[in-house]
Structures are given as structure tokens and as C-alpha cells.
Design a protein around this motif. Sequence first.
Motif, PDB file in Angstrom:
ATOM      1  N   VAL A  68       6.500  -0.408   2.627  1.00  0.00           N
ATOM      2  CA  VAL A  68       5.185  -0.215   3.601  1.00  0.00           C
ATOM      3  C   VAL A  68       4.356   0.743   2.572  1.00  0.00           C
ATOM      4  O   VAL A  68       3.041   0.397   2.172  1.00  0.00           O
ATOM      5  CB  VAL A  68       5.405   0.167   4.975  1.00  0.00           C
ATOM      6  CG1 VAL A  68       3.821   0.082   5.411  1.00  0.00           C
ATOM      7  CG2 VAL A  68       6.215  -0.985   5.496  1.00  0.00           C
ATOM      8  N   ILE A 108       4.523   2.655  -0.271  1.00  0.00           N
ATOM      9  CA  ILE A 108       4.185   2.438  -1.825  1.00  0.00           C
ATOM     10  C   ILE A 108       3.730   0.959  -1.972  1.00  0.00           C
ATOM     11  O   ILE A 108       2.943   0.960  -2.908  1.00  0.00           O
ATOM     12  CB  ILE A 108       5.613   2.519  -2.831  1.00  0.00           C
ATOM     13  CG1 ILE A 108       5.972   3.854  -2.989  1.00  0.00           C
ATOM     14  CG2 ILE A 108       5.326   1.945  -4.182  1.00  0.00           C
ATOM     15  CD1 ILE A 108       5.199   4.974  -3.591  1.00  0.00           C
ATOM     16  N   ALA A 139       1.596  -0.866   0.156  1.00  0.00           N
ATOM     17  CA  ALA A 139       0.432  -0.840   0.553  1.00  0.00           C
ATOM     18  C   ALA A 139      -0.435  -0.131  -0.741  1.00  0.00           C
ATOM     19  O   ALA A 139      -1.613  -0.714  -0.866  1.00  0.00           O
ATOM     20  CB  ALA A 139       0.204  -0.157   1.699  1.00  0.00           C
ATOM     21  N   LEU A 140       0.069   0.823  -1.083  1.00  0.00           N
ATOM     22  CA  LEU A 140      -0.537   1.788  -2.150  1.00  0.00           C
ATOM     23  C   LEU A 140      -0.634   0.848  -3.264  1.00  0.00           C
ATOM     24  O   LEU A 140      -1.887   1.023  -4.203  1.00  0.00           O
ATOM     25  CB  LEU A 140      -0.217   3.056  -2.482  1.00  0.00           C
ATOM     26  CG  LEU A 140      -0.469   4.108  -1.096  1.00  0.00           C
ATOM     27  CD1 LEU A 140       0.318   5.339  -1.129  1.00  0.00           C
ATOM     28  CD2 LEU A 140      -2.123   4.697  -1.270  1.00  0.00           C
ATOM     29  N   LEU A 141       0.047   0.096  -3.826  1.00  0.00           N
ATOM     30  CA  LEU A 141       0.220  -0.501  -5.048  1.00  0.00           C
ATOM     31  C   LEU A 141      -0.958  -1.845  -4.799  1.00  0.00           C
ATOM     32  O   LEU A 141      -1.626  -2.155  -5.687  1.00  0.00           O
ATOM     33  CB  LEU A 141       1.406  -1.352  -5.347  1.00  0.00           C
ATOM     34  CG  LEU A 141       2.562  -0.272  -5.982  1.00  0.00           C
ATOM     35  CD1 LEU A 141       3.906  -1.085  -6.350  1.00  0.00           C
ATOM     36  CD2 LEU A 141       1.855   0.101  -7.237  1.00  0.00           C
ATOM     37  N   LEU A 142      -0.688  -2.143  -3.591  1.00  0.00           N
ATOM     38  CA  LEU A 142      -1.976  -3.319  -3.284  1.00  0.00           C
ATOM     39  C   LEU A 142      -3.406  -2.614  -3.422  1.00  0.00           C
ATOM     40  O   LEU A 142      -4.473  -3.185  -4.219  1.00  0.00           O
ATOM     41  CB  LEU A 142      -1.654  -3.984  -2.005  1.00  0.00           C
ATOM     42  CG  LEU A 142      -0.944  -4.866  -1.853  1.00  0.00           C
ATOM     43  CD1 LEU A 142      -0.922  -5.317  -0.316  1.00  0.00           C
ATOM     44  CD2 LEU A 142      -1.178  -6.323  -2.815  1.00  0.00           C
ATOM     45  N   ILE A 143      -3.450  -1.284  -2.847  1.00  0.00           N
ATOM     46  CA  ILE A 143      -4.948  -0.818  -3.071  1.00  0.00           C
ATOM     47  C   ILE A 143      -5.284  -0.416  -4.685  1.00  0.00           C
ATOM     48  O   ILE A 143      -6.324  -0.662  -4.947  1.00  0.00           O
ATOM     49  CB  ILE A 143      -4.894   0.558  -2.045  1.00  0.00           C
ATOM     50  CG1 ILE A 143      -4.823   0.046  -0.740  1.00  0.00           C
ATOM     51  CG2 ILE A 143      -5.860   1.541  -2.424  1.00  0.00           C
ATOM     52  CD1 ILE A 143      -4.456   1.343   0.312  1.00  0.00           C
ATOM     53  N   ILE A 144      -3.994  -0.100  -5.213  1.00  0.00           N
ATOM     54  CA  ILE A 144      -4.339   0.277  -6.690  1.00  0.00           C
ATOM     55  C   ILE A 144      -4.878  -0.921  -7.319  1.00  0.00           C
ATOM     56  O   ILE A 144      -5.944  -0.813  -8.234  1.00  0.00           O
ATOM     57  CB  ILE A 144      -3.067   0.881  -7.097  1.00  0.00           C
ATOM     58  CG1 ILE A 144      -2.931   2.193  -6.683  1.00  0.00           C
ATOM     59  CG2 ILE A 144      -3.123   0.859  -8.746  1.00  0.00           C
ATOM     60  CD1 ILE A 144      -1.681   2.938  -7.132  1.00  0.00           C
ATOM     61  N   PHE A 145      -4.186  -2.147  -7.097  1.00  0.00           N
ATOM     62  CA  PHE A 145      -4.662  -3.243  -7.495  1.00  0.00           C
ATOM     63  C   PHE A 145      -5.855  -3.658  -7.405  1.00  0.00           C
ATOM     64  O   PHE A 145      -6.841  -4.345  -8.188  1.00  0.00           O
ATOM     65  CB  PHE A 145      -3.487  -4.562  -7.576  1.00  0.00           C
ATOM     66  CG  PHE A 145      -2.272  -4.285  -7.951  1.00  0.00           C
ATOM     67  CD1 PHE A 145      -1.970  -3.639  -8.928  1.00  0.00           C
ATOM     68  CD2 PHE A 145      -1.318  -4.879  -6.964  1.00  0.00           C
ATOM     69  CE1 PHE A 145      -0.634  -3.351  -9.354  1.00  0.00           C
ATOM     70  CE2 PHE A 145       0.123  -5.136  -7.462  1.00  0.00           C
ATOM     71  CZ  PHE A 145       0.416  -4.009  -8.607  1.00  0.00           C
ATOM     72  N   TRP A 146      -6.304  -3.604  -6.265  1.00  0.00           N
ATOM     73  CA  TRP A 146      -7.498  -3.669  -5.568  1.00  0.00           C
ATOM     74  C   TRP A 146      -8.579  -2.998  -6.182  1.00  0.00           C
ATOM     75  O   TRP A 146      -9.780  -3.605  -6.765  1.00  0.00           O
ATOM     76  CB  TRP A 146      -7.604  -3.501  -4.121  1.00  0.00           C
ATOM     77  CG  TRP A 146      -8.944  -3.706  -3.480  1.00  0.00           C
ATOM     78  CD1 TRP A 146      -9.484  -4.723  -3.408  1.00  0.00           C
ATOM     79  CD2 TRP A 146      -9.665  -2.933  -2.569  1.00  0.00           C
ATOM     80  NE1 TRP A 146     -10.793  -4.948  -2.609  1.00  0.00           N
ATOM     81  CE2 TRP A 146     -10.802  -3.473  -1.943  1.00  0.00           C
ATOM     82  CE3 TRP A 146      -9.416  -1.483  -2.183  1.00  0.00           C
ATOM     83  CZ2 TRP A 146     -11.736  -2.808  -1.415  1.00  0.00           C
ATOM     84  CZ3 TRP A 146     -10.234  -0.941  -1.492  1.00  0.00           C
ATOM     85  CH2 TRP A 146     -11.547  -1.627  -1.000  1.00  0.00           C
ATOM     86  N   ILE A 147      -8.566  -1.683  -6.292  1.00  0.00           N
ATOM     87  CA  ILE A 147      -9.280  -0.752  -7.057  1.00  0.00           C
ATOM     88  C   ILE A 147      -9.380  -1.406  -8.392  1.00  0.00           C
ATOM     89  O   ILE A 147     -10.618  -1.258  -9.177  1.00  0.00           O
ATOM     90  CB  ILE A 147      -9.124   0.700  -6.753  1.00  0.00           C
ATOM     91  CG1 ILE A 147      -9.157   1.074  -5.376  1.00  0.00           C
ATOM     92  CG2 ILE A 147      -9.785   1.663  -7.787  1.00  0.00           C
ATOM     93  CD1 ILE A 147      -8.418   2.474  -5.203  1.00  0.00           C
ATOM     94  N   GLY A 148      -8.415  -1.287  -8.937  1.00  0.00           N
ATOM     95  CA  GLY A 148      -8.231  -1.688 -10.375  1.00  0.00           C
ATOM     96  C   GLY A 148      -9.208  -3.163 -10.627  1.00  0.00           C
ATOM     97  O   GLY A 148      -9.874  -3.310 -11.797  1.00  0.00           O
TER      98      GLY A 148
END
Lengths: 272, 534
Positions: free
Chosen positions: A256, A258, A260-269
Motif C-alpha cells: 500500500v 510504496i 501508492a507512492l510509486l503510482l504517484i511517482i508515475f503520475w507526476i512523471g
Amino acid sequence: MTEPTRTRRGVLPRLRQPGSRFGRRLRGGVSLLIALGIVGSIYAAFAPSGSAAPAKGEALDVQIGQGIFDQTCISCHGANLQGVPGRGPSLIGVGQAAAYFQLRTGRMPLTQQGAQADRKPTLFTETQIEQIAAYVQAHGHGPQVPNGSLSGGSVSDGGELFRLNCASCHNLVGKGGALSGGKYAPALDRASDREIYAAMLSGPENMPVFGDNQITPQEKKAIIAYIQGIRAEADPGGSGLGRLGPVPETLVVWLVGIGALLLIIFWIGAKT
Amino acid sequence: MRSRRKVEASPAEKAGRWADERFGPSGPMRNLLNKVFPDNWSFMLGEVALYSFIILLISGTYLTFFFDTSMTEVKYHGHYTPLDDVTMSRAYSSTLKLSFDVRGGLIIRQIHHWAALLFVAAMIVHMMRIFFTGAFRKPRETNWLIGSTLLLLGILEGFLGYSLPDDLMSGTGLRIAFSIILSIPVVGTWLAYAIFDGTFPGTEIIGRFYIVHVLLIPGIILALISVHLALVVKQKHTQFPGPGRTERNVIGERILPTYAAKAGGFFALVFGVLAVLGGLTQINPVWLWGPYTPSQVGAGSQPDFYMLFAEGSMRLFPSYETHFPGYTISSIFWPAVVLPGVLFTLILIYPFLEARLTRDRASHHLLQRPRDVPVRTALGAMALTFWVVLVASGSNDIISFKFAISLNATTWIGRILLILAPPIAYAITYRVCLGLQMHDREVLEHGIETGIIRRLPSGEFIEIHQPLGPVDDHGHGVLQYAGAPVPKKMNGFGDLGRKALGFFTPVEQTPANGHDRDGHGGEDKAKELTGGRR
């Protein structure tokens, strides 16, 4: 046989005659009967009335219980509860508590031989269970679960006793744990007051027996109050994650946190 | 505001001038603010750790207001009735008070704990990125050392914090820690007694752990993070090979405004994730575990995840005592002291080891794709597999119980996997890397598969390939592989250039006519993409 003295004095004087084998046997038998009678009446006077002289209803229960036993249990536990080598142990003297626990939690009848019997839906009604248990109790007696309320007393005392006696296998909040060789201490999520009490008295599967001289009935009731209380308690911090401690927390932080944060990182990316 | 600014300097401008005339920051600040950071999603992983740490500092400060470090025994009479009248340390009772009586205490405590787990997890993920892309190579070995030290300190800091509430779960961990220190040959007994001020549990340990947890280690971590970031600024951030990116330049966004805005927003998102976790999922419910007493122990007592590898190592290692004449080394010494020691030493020296083995002494500012260095990637996969087996073995009683497998079986599965799985992971990863490399070369030579099948007059069927660039006389692409992603699908053609913005759906028109934001033409870009490395 045709001696005059004997015919004159009759049978009793003849018996007093030393040396006669028949007389000695008869006298021994009579004194044994008298002795047994005395011991029996002393026992009857001091022993709990219920077990010594079963009431009529209880006798009927034992009879019906035997009937069910002879149909469903006899193949492994043998006729007259004496056990069948390689299949099932003798049940003489295990007591009502053991029979009640095993039947009520569905562990008996056993599906298959293994490291340990699992809890499953019970095959019998409450009455039938009590009848079979009464039959087991009638043969050799043993520990019995008392009637009435089995939960009460101080919850915090119960908690201390639980952590001291039970937590090392059943986990700190009764969520269960693994033992060696495929054995395990089950979670106490579904155990009723009576089942827990019966388990403490009889020590089913790999559990040790906690007799009344080790944990008093009062303490047993406190432990049950703690188990049931903690089970009903809500988790103030949100989802309890099974109350299993750091292992589910590990899964949550990786999947949950890491995740969620990876999804957020992809999103920002993808936005920049 | 706007109309006033035209007439006179804004307050901000005035303040800026005031500060500049006295402290003269504008020169260095201009330099710093003009720093450019390259852009890649994987460069944000370290930020997660940094932001978790900031949240840890803030939430931890709040917790210190209410936590009592004393191990004096008291009878609890608080709101949590199942522990009413139970004897416990003040540390534990103040944790209960913190959780049940202090406004916001429980959620702050839970956010703090989740942030601690996330801090270490994010450091591990960040470290994986650094490792697999070769970002640790010269000149950045120092930062690798600092980062590895930070991971070690983070684990230690987490363990200390986990021990503070003096509950039955963490006390069991403390008991294990005491035994591990005892197992160190020669100095173990002295060390353990010095740390605990006598035998376990003593009356001092919580107070000592507390000051190390809230002052010493956070101070060191903060200092090391500062150096870590300063070195990134000084040595400049690495970047992936791509159009116009060389060993001598950095292509990216300036710190102000784009990067700062992004970082600020990202901090808010990290905080949001932690707040959701802290608010919705219960972590370390110490009131359920009960106060610590050496006579009690619970099944399923585990450390937090960053210590699970050591727990697993101890569970898997056979009980081999080493006997010397007149001296015995406890079996716990090998799995609990030697193995973690060897693992961390290997981590620390890896950059130097690799440089020595590959005889590569050059400075590197361009990153490598993991597939292009199959040996390193496979070594990393091997190390991760080893670690995952240890972590899973540290939880093997829960796995055994939940999946109805014998505990003996899971122990032996763990032992066998610990030896067999890493080499298998190495072999598979190595092969996958080579396969990916070959596919890159194949596409560069033959072009992208279009999915269009043509039947030749001879009856033969061929698939038409779209070359990526100019072709030679035989129809083979002349572009060389340059360490950058190669498009593999027709609609991935523009992958190296700027992609259309958007996550779920594009939020703008794809720059299809070959003109991206910087106004480069498509052909120029193609040359840049595939031009050899300088």
C-alpha cells in the motif's frame, strides 16, 4: 456326607467346621460382600450424588449417548470406549469436558489422521453432544465443565493470566500460532466460553491440561472474560490487520505505502 | 496587490533587498536556484525517504511531549479498562495515555510508526535504483557510503523506537537484542551489561534508548542527509542517456519554480499517504500486547520489517555452537552478528569492488540501463532474493499458521531457498538482460515490427519492419545502440522525445508533427537520440 453329626446340626454348624473347602469359600464370599457393602455405602455417602447414582434422566442420556457412540465413534474408539490400536485412543477416564470440546468444535469425528484435528462444523446437536459426553463421563469419569456462567471476574487479571499461560502458543491476543511439525494453536476467534473452559480442563490436541489446582475455576472464568472481551473490542486505530503484528504491517507498507507512492511517482512523471 | 506593485516595491522585494544588503545571499542563491535537475520518475524515490524523515521529526517531536521514559513500575488506572490495575512501567503507561487520552495522540503515533517503516522501505527502493543504474560509480562512491550508512542508522533508529513503549512484543525483541550482544565473543558480556546497565531488563534501557532515539541518531541522520544532498548538488545529478544528454551536461528543470513546486507537491502527497495509513490502519497496538514482563512471551512476536531479515537468519541457521578449548561461541553469533555484518560490508564496498573488477576508473554521469550491465543487475537480483527469503523466513510462523504448512517445512524450505534461489535469480536475470539487449539490437537493425504481413509473388509471407533511421545497402539500420530506450512498437516511436502529458489519458495533442516543446525538428531529434556517446 453321611456322618451323623452333620445331619444333626444342620447346614450352618457344618459350615463352621474348619477344613471344609466349601465352607471357607462361602465365608470368604460373605465377608467380601459385607466389606464391599460398607465401602460402597461410605463411598455413596461421600461421593457426589450425581456420579454415584445417576438420576433417571441422566441414565437415559447415557443410554442414548451410547447409542450415538456405537453408531459414529465406535470404529475408532472401540466398544466400551476402550480404543482401537492405530485408530483412536481409549476414552475411559477422559471425562465429559474432553468429549464436549472435541464434538462441539467439530474436531470429532475426525476427517483424517494428521498432526492435528481442525475445527469444523459439528455433526451433532447440543443435546446429542451432551448425551455422548454423558456416556463418556459415565465410564471412568474425568473432568467436567461446570454449569452456569463461565465468564466473569477481572478482565485485566484474566489478561495477565492469559499472557502468562496461553499467549506463548495462542498469540498475545488469541490469534493463534504455529507449533512444530504441522501442529498449531488455533485462533480463539470462534471459541465459546464453554469450549474454552472445556479446552483448559481437558487439554485437547497439543494443549496442556490446566487443572483446577493450576488455574482455579475463578481464574479460568477471568481468562475467558479477557478472551471474549478483547475479541469484541474494536480497533481504535483503524483496520486491525488481523492483529498479527509486524508481518501484515510489512505487507501494508510495501504494497500500500510504496505501491501508492510509486503510482504517484508515475503520475507526476507523466505530468512533467 | 498588482496595482500597488507597479507603484512601489513589494514587501517581498523590500525584504529581499534588506537581506541581500546585509548577508549577500543573492550570488550563491542564484547559483543554487539555477541548478538543473534531470527528470525521471525513478529520481523521486529518494525524496520519499527524505519526506518520511521530515514527517518523522515532526510527529516524533509531538510524541516526546507525552512519553515518559521511566521504567518505574506503576499500577495503571486509565481509560483502557482491560489493563486496569495491571503493573507496568511508566514508559508503557505513558504510551497508553498517549494513545487513549492525548488528543490526536494515537493517529500521530500511528503516522510516526508508518513513516518509520516507509522511511526504511523508501531507502531500500532508492538504493535499488542507485544500484541497478550504476549511479554509485565514480565520482559518487562517497554518497553511496553515506546512503548505506543512512540505511543502517535508519534500521537502528527504527529498532530503538519500536522498543520504547516497553510492551510485551518489543520487550521480546529487546530480550533477543540482549542475547545477540551477549553472543559476541570476548566483549559481548561487557557490552551487553554496559548497554543495559546490568542484566536484562534492568531499569535503565528505555531511558538510554530514548535519548539515542530522539537526539543522537536523528542528529547524525540529519547531518548525513545534508551532506548526501549537498554532494548531489556539488557532483550534479546523474541522468539517463537520451537526446542531447552527455557526460558533460545536465538536462532538466531548474530548482525554481518547476522542481520546487513538484517537490512541494510530492511532499504533500507522501504526507497524505502516511496520514491515510495512520488514520485507517492500526499499527503496533501496544495496548493489545500488554506490558513487558520477562516471564511472559507471545507467539507471533516479530520485529518490524527492516529487522525481519535478521530474525529470518536466526530462524534458519542451525544451532551450531562453536567450541574452542575453554571458550564457546553461541550459535546465534553467526546468523545475528556475522551474517548482517558481512551483508552490510558487501553493500558498503560494492562500488570499489566493481571498479576494481571491471578496471573502470572513469567518472560517470550518465546512468546505465539495468539490461546493459547484466552481471551487476543479476548480482542485485541475487542479493534481493537472498534478502526476501530471509524476510519471509522471519515471518515463517505466521506463514505456516495462515497457510497450514508445517513450521518445520517452512524452515527447511527457507534453508533450501536461501542457498538455491539466489543463483537461480542470478541466472534468470542475466538471461533476461541479454535477451532484452538482443531485442534492442534487433529492432535497431531490422526496425519495428509493424504487424503488416505482405505476401510476395513467390508465395512467401513477410512482415514489414519500420526502420528507426537511415538504412544501409542491405536494408539494415545503421543506428548504434546508445544506452537509451529503443522504441519497440509503432506507437512508441516518439518515446525518446517528449511524451504527451497525462497519466490516464493524454491531456494535450501529441507532438506528432515532429516539433517538441524546444522546437527541435523530428529529424534532428532522431540524430540526437541515436548519436554515439561523447
